[in-house]
Design an enzyme around this catalytic site. Structure first.
Site, PDB file in Angstrom:
ATOM      1  CB  ILE A 108      -1.019   0.046   1.171  1.00  0.00           C
ATOM      2  CG1 ILE A 108      -0.322   0.005   2.533  1.00  0.00           C
ATOM      3  CG2 ILE A 108      -2.062  -1.051   1.038  1.00  0.00           C
ATOM      4  CD1 ILE A 108      -1.216   0.457   3.688  1.00  0.00           C
ATOM      5  CB  THR A 137      -4.326   1.167  18.021  1.00  0.00           C
ATOM      6  OG1 THR A 137      -3.942   0.786  19.338  1.00  0.00           O
ATOM      7  CG2 THR A 137      -3.439   2.328  17.587  1.00  0.00           C
ATOM      8  CG  ASP A 138      -6.171   0.820  23.153  1.00  0.00           C
ATOM      9  OD1 ASP A 138      -5.125   0.532  22.523  1.00  0.00           O
ATOM     10  OD2 ASP A 138      -6.595   0.139  24.110  1.00  0.00           O
ATOM     11  CD  GLU A 139      -0.248   0.387  21.573  1.00  0.00           C
ATOM     12  OE1 GLU A 139       0.791   0.989  21.239  1.00  0.00           O
ATOM     13  OE2 GLU A 139      -0.300  -0.823  21.783  1.00  0.00           O
ATOM     14  CE1 TYR A 144       0.599  -0.138  15.321  1.00  0.00           C
ATOM     15  CE2 TYR A 144       0.161   0.253  17.647  1.00  0.00           C
ATOM     16  CZ  TYR A 144      -0.263  -0.181  16.405  1.00  0.00           C
ATOM     17  OH  TYR A 144      -1.554  -0.653  16.246  1.00  0.00           O
ATOM     18  CB  SER A 145       0.908   4.760  19.466  1.00  0.00           C
ATOM     19  OG  SER A 145       1.989   5.268  20.190  1.00  0.00           O
ATOM     20  CE  LYS A 159      -3.201   1.845  13.249  1.00  0.00           C
ATOM     21  NZ  LYS A 159      -3.647   1.096  12.049  1.00  0.00           N
ATOM     22  NE  ARG A 214      -0.545  -2.746  26.571  1.00  0.00           N
ATOM     23  CZ  ARG A 214       0.147  -1.902  27.347  1.00  0.00           C
ATOM     24  NH1 ARG A 214      -0.349  -1.464  28.501  1.00  0.00           N
ATOM     25  NH2 ARG A 214       1.347  -1.484  26.976  1.00  0.00           N
TER      26      ARG A 214
HETATM   27  P1  NAD Z   1      -0.724  -7.867  11.718  1.00  0.00           P
HETATM   28  O1  NAD Z   1       0.655  -7.357  11.879  1.00  0.00           O
HETATM   29  O2  NAD Z   1      -1.072  -9.231  12.200  1.00  0.00           O
HETATM   30  O3  NAD Z   1      -1.141  -7.814  10.171  1.00  0.00           O
HETATM   31  C1  NAD Z   1      -0.850  -6.721   9.359  1.00  0.00           C
HETATM   32  C2  NAD Z   1      -1.105  -7.126   7.917  1.00  0.00           C
HETATM   33  O4  NAD Z   1      -0.823  -5.995   7.078  1.00  0.00           O
HETATM   34  C3  NAD Z   1      -0.185  -8.270   7.442  1.00  0.00           C
HETATM   35  O5  NAD Z   1      -0.917  -9.193   6.668  1.00  0.00           O
HETATM   36  C4  NAD Z   1       0.851  -7.551   6.571  1.00  0.00           C
HETATM   37  O6  NAD Z   1       1.383  -8.363   5.549  1.00  0.00           O
HETATM   38  C5  NAD Z   1       0.021  -6.403   6.013  1.00  0.00           C
HETATM   39  N1  NAD Z   1       0.862  -5.268   5.618  1.00  0.00           N
HETATM   40  C6  NAD Z   1       1.846  -4.676   6.365  1.00  0.00           C
HETATM   41  N2  NAD Z   1       2.428  -3.707   5.639  1.00  0.00           N
HETATM   42  C7  NAD Z   1       1.784  -3.674   4.445  1.00  0.00           C
HETATM   43  C8  NAD Z   1       1.934  -2.877   3.271  1.00  0.00           C
HETATM   44  N3  NAD Z   1       2.868  -1.924   3.179  1.00  0.00           N
HETATM   45  N4  NAD Z   1       1.106  -3.110   2.214  1.00  0.00           N
HETATM   46  C9  NAD Z   1       0.165  -4.072   2.292  1.00  0.00           C
HETATM   47  N5  NAD Z   1       0.002  -4.873   3.348  1.00  0.00           N
HETATM   48  C10 NAD Z   1       0.798  -4.666   4.427  1.00  0.00           C
HETATM   49  O7  NAD Z   1      -1.661  -6.770  12.386  1.00  0.00           O
HETATM   50  P2  NAD Z   1      -3.055  -6.938  13.156  1.00  0.00           P
HETATM   51  O8  NAD Z   1      -2.777  -7.209  14.574  1.00  0.00           O
HETATM   52  O9  NAD Z   1      -3.927  -7.819  12.368  1.00  0.00           O
HETATM   53  O10 NAD Z   1      -3.583  -5.445  13.067  1.00  0.00           O
HETATM   54  C11 NAD Z   1      -4.472  -5.031  12.031  1.00  0.00           C
HETATM   55  C12 NAD Z   1      -4.816  -3.568  12.243  1.00  0.00           C
HETATM   56  O11 NAD Z   1      -5.444  -3.413  13.503  1.00  0.00           O
HETATM   57  C13 NAD Z   1      -3.612  -2.642  12.270  1.00  0.00           C
HETATM   58  O12 NAD Z   1      -3.974  -1.469  11.600  1.00  0.00           O
HETATM   59  C14 NAD Z   1      -3.359  -2.375  13.742  1.00  0.00           C
HETATM   60  O13 NAD Z   1      -2.773  -1.121  13.934  1.00  0.00           O
HETATM   61  C15 NAD Z   1      -4.764  -2.425  14.273  1.00  0.00           C
HETATM   62  N6  NAD Z   1      -4.879  -2.817  15.686  1.00  0.00           N
HETATM   63  C16 NAD Z   1      -4.410  -4.026  16.113  1.00  0.00           C
HETATM   64  C17 NAD Z   1      -4.608  -4.410  17.434  1.00  0.00           C
HETATM   65  C18 NAD Z   1      -4.127  -5.735  17.953  1.00  0.00           C
HETATM   66  O14 NAD Z   1      -4.265  -5.984  19.163  1.00  0.00           O
HETATM   67  N7  NAD Z   1      -3.587  -6.625  17.144  1.00  0.00           N
HETATM   68  C19 NAD Z   1      -5.255  -3.542  18.313  1.00  0.00           C
HETATM   69  C20 NAD Z   1      -5.654  -2.294  17.863  1.00  0.00           C
HETATM   70  C21 NAD Z   1      -5.510  -1.957  16.533  1.00  0.00           C
HETATM   71  O1  DAU Z   2      -3.721  -1.571  22.412  1.00  0.00           O
HETATM   72  C1  DAU Z   2      -3.772  -1.987  21.081  1.00  0.00           C
HETATM   73  C2  DAU Z   2      -2.409  -2.447  20.619  1.00  0.00           C
HETATM   74  O2  DAU Z   2      -2.175  -3.706  21.240  1.00  0.00           O
HETATM   75  C3  DAU Z   2      -2.300  -2.561  19.106  1.00  0.00           C
HETATM   76  O3  DAU Z   2      -2.460  -1.304  18.530  1.00  0.00           O
HETATM   77  C4  DAU Z   2      -0.970  -3.183  18.689  1.00  0.00           C
HETATM   78  O4  DAU Z   2      -0.942  -3.384  17.291  1.00  0.00           O
HETATM   79  C5  DAU Z   2      -0.823  -4.511  19.396  1.00  0.00           C
HETATM   80  O5  DAU Z   2       0.424  -5.108  19.080  1.00  0.00           O
HETATM   81  C6  DAU Z   2      -0.965  -4.341  20.896  1.00  0.00           C
HETATM   82  O6  DAU Z   2       0.149  -3.601  21.448  1.00  0.00           O
HETATM   83  P1  DAU Z   2       0.819  -4.003  22.853  1.00  0.00           P
HETATM   84  O7  DAU Z   2       2.168  -3.435  22.893  1.00  0.00           O
HETATM   85  O8  DAU Z   2      -0.103  -3.701  23.967  1.00  0.00           O
HETATM   86  O9  DAU Z   2       0.851  -5.615  22.652  1.00  0.00           O
HETATM   87  P2  DAU Z   2       1.956  -6.712  22.985  1.00  0.00           P
HETATM   88  O10 DAU Z   2       1.304  -8.042  22.780  1.00  0.00           O
HETATM   89  O11 DAU Z   2       3.233  -6.447  22.273  1.00  0.00           O
HETATM   90  O12 DAU Z   2       2.198  -6.492  24.530  1.00  0.00           O
HETATM   91  C7  DAU Z   2       1.133  -6.602  25.462  1.00  0.00           C
HETATM   92  C8  DAU Z   2       1.695  -6.302  26.837  1.00  0.00           C
HETATM   93  O13 DAU Z   2       2.563  -7.378  27.227  1.00  0.00           O
HETATM   94  C9  DAU Z   2       2.530  -5.052  26.899  1.00  0.00           C
HETATM   95  O14 DAU Z   2       2.326  -4.424  28.170  1.00  0.00           O
HETATM   96  C10 DAU Z   2       3.970  -5.542  26.810  1.00  0.00           C
HETATM   97  C11 DAU Z   2       3.901  -6.913  27.467  1.00  0.00           C
HETATM   98  N1  DAU Z   2       4.821  -7.935  26.944  1.00  0.00           N
HETATM   99  C12 DAU Z   2       4.833  -8.154  25.605  1.00  0.00           C
HETATM  100  C13 DAU Z   2       5.668  -9.109  25.063  1.00  0.00           C
HETATM  101  C14 DAU Z   2       5.709  -9.346  23.559  1.00  0.00           C
HETATM  102  C15 DAU Z   2       5.584  -8.694  27.810  1.00  0.00           C
HETATM  103  O15 DAU Z   2       5.537  -8.518  29.027  1.00  0.00           O
HETATM  104  N2  DAU Z   2       6.406  -9.645  27.275  1.00  0.00           N
HETATM  105  C16 DAU Z   2       6.488  -9.889  25.923  1.00  0.00           C
HETATM  106  O16 DAU Z   2       7.285 -10.760  25.496  1.00  0.00           O
END
Ligand code: NAD
Ligand code: DAU
Length: 350
Positions: free
Chosen positions: A63, A132-134, A157-158, A161, A221
């Site tokens: 993208i 995201t809430d971040e 990251y945040s 976003k 979280r």
């Molecule tokens: P993910 O990392 O599992 O998946 C991201 C997808 O986007 C992958 O399939 C990757 O190949 C694709 N992608 C990355 N860069 C790209 C590019 N340049 N062009 C096209 N495709 C690309 O992420 P996720 O956890 O599924 O998150 C999806 C969305 O939700 C994100 O926008 C993330 O910010 C948001 N979000 C995630 C969480 C969470 O807890 N996982 C929480 C809040 C918001």
């Molecule tokens: O709040 C929404 C966000 O949640 C999304 O926008 C992000 O895409 C998603 O990755 C997630 O972010 P976090 O940083 O909260 O998720 P993560 O799973 O990386 O970490 C969750 C919590 O656990 C955080 O407080 C860090 C902690 N952690 C994480 C890892 C990977 C550990 O303690 N040990 C670990 O190895």
């Protein structure tokens, strides 16, 4: 019945693939095109079951590469765009922020430009931006994020976003585009890439590896089951008001140590040879700038769109742990690093 024609960006990732499954399992009057770059986090296997379904099409594109993106999507008249594609892992953004700016900011900008062409041609009904809430930063002991909480992103990251959210907002105010943004809390469930807390802990339990808890494990979280999230997104697409934002969460705050202890106890029952799994808990150096607490107030989406979650946390965590136990091929392929070539093998030259 009119057919919904949806473009899903990032559909090979964790939430995007769950969204595709949710729609294709439940609706016949739909056609879904996934556009995905297949980064390390994108896995075509997540979508494999739909590859011969006439309602499904996969396009590999970046993208953030305007020329490639526009040429591959030319002539497709999408009415709905669900924009999930992003670099999503906070730790990776600390080590290397550039990809986050490219994909999350520039990539979202190109997606909005593509949507603007569809809008000008009178085709686009809605552009749903998944955020995201971040973007709201970190909370103290009390309170929860609402849609009017000020933005205060703390990680690259945040911040990326937040930048994308502002661009989306500007396309409503400037061009009158039908955009909606959702900001959700931490998701968990099937197909979650095993760098994130919950899948990492499950897989490390299964492999007898240390469970690395950052700091004292006291960070909080607000956990949301991915299937509830996907239903909320579909509801926002169909019933949401243009230009609005909706917070999505299930009032389910846990600190990290509670989550890890819960996974250990679920694993003790399912994988007794490794019990007690909590002996593997290892406290490690904290994440730089680690946000203390996130919590979502979902009152707006509940009141205005009538959304309520369907799954209980206890059952959904059991389902999640069982999914990883029953899908060892899926994660072993990821851990061996060979999954990226799978799409190339299947679709060479297409
Ligand atoms: P993910 O990392 O599992 O998946 C991201 C997808 O986007 C992958 O399939 C990757 O190949 C694709 N992608 C990355 N860069 C790209 C590019 N340049 N062009 C096209 N495709 C690309 O992420 P996720 O956890 O599924 O998150 C999806 C969305 O939700 C994100 O926008 C993330 O910010 C948001 N979000 C995630 C969480 C969470 O807890 N996982 C929480 C809040 C918001
Ligand atoms: O709040 C929404 C966000 O949640 C999304 O926008 C992000 O895409 C998603 O990755 C997630 O972010 P976090 O940083 O909260 O998720 P993560 O799973 O990386 O970490 C969750 C919590 O656990 C955080 O407080 C860090 C902690 N952690 C994480 C890892 C990977 C550990 O303690 N040990 C670990 O190895």
């Amino acid at each position: 019945m009119t057919q919904r024609k949806i473009l899903v960006t990032g559909g090979a990732g964790f939430i995007g693939s769950n969204f595709v499954h949710t729609l294709l399992e439940n609706k016949s009057d739909i056609s879904i095109t996934v556009v995905d770059k297949l980064t390390y986090a994108g896995n075509f296997r997540n979508l494999e079951r739909w590859k011969d379904d006439s309602r499904f099409l996969f396009i590999k594109s970046d993208i953030a590469d305007k020329e490639d993106l526009f040429s591959k999507l030319e002539g497709h008249n999408f009415q709905e765009i669900a924009h999930f594609a992003a670099e999503s892992h906070v730790d990776r953004s600390i080590l290397g922020p550039e990809e986050f700016v490219k994909t999350n900011v520039l990539g979202t900008f190109y997606m909005l430009e593509l949507a603007r062409e569809l809008h000008s041609a009178g085709k686009l009904k809605v552009f749903l931006h998944v955020s995201t809430d971040e973007v709201f930063g970190s909370l103290g002991e009390d309170g929860a994020f609402t849609e009017s909480t000020s933005y205060a992103p703390n990680s690259p990251y945040s911040a990326s976003k937040a930048g994308s959210d502002h661009l989306v907002r500007s396309y409503f105010h400037t061009y009158g585009m039908p955009v909606i943004t959702t900001n959700c809390s931490n998701n968990y469930g099937p197909y979650h890439f095993p760098e994130k807390l919950i899948p990492l802990m499950i897989l490390n339990c299964l492999q007898g590896k240390p469970l690395p808890v950052y700091g004292k494990g006291e960070n909080i979280r607000d956990w949301l089951f991915v299937k509830d999230h996907c239903l909320a997104i579909d509801m926002a697409i169909q019933k949401g008001k243009y230009g609005e934002t909706y917070n999505i969460g299930t009032r389910n705050e846990k600190n990290n140590l509670e989550i890890v202890e819960l996974i250990c106890s679920l694993m003790d029952k399912r994988h007794p040879e490794g019990a007690p799994h909590n002996r593997l808990i290892t406290f490690v150096k904290d994440r730089p700038g680690h946000d203390f607490r996130y919590a979502i107030d979902p009152s707006k989406i509940e009141k205005e769109l009538g959304w309520t979650p369907k799954y209980s946390f206890e059952k959904a965590m059991e389902e999640t742990v069982d999914w990883y136990i029953n899908n060892q091929d899926w994660w072993k392929e990821i851990l061996s690093g060979s999954y990226e070539s799978y799409y190339e093998q299947q679709y060479k030259g297409r």
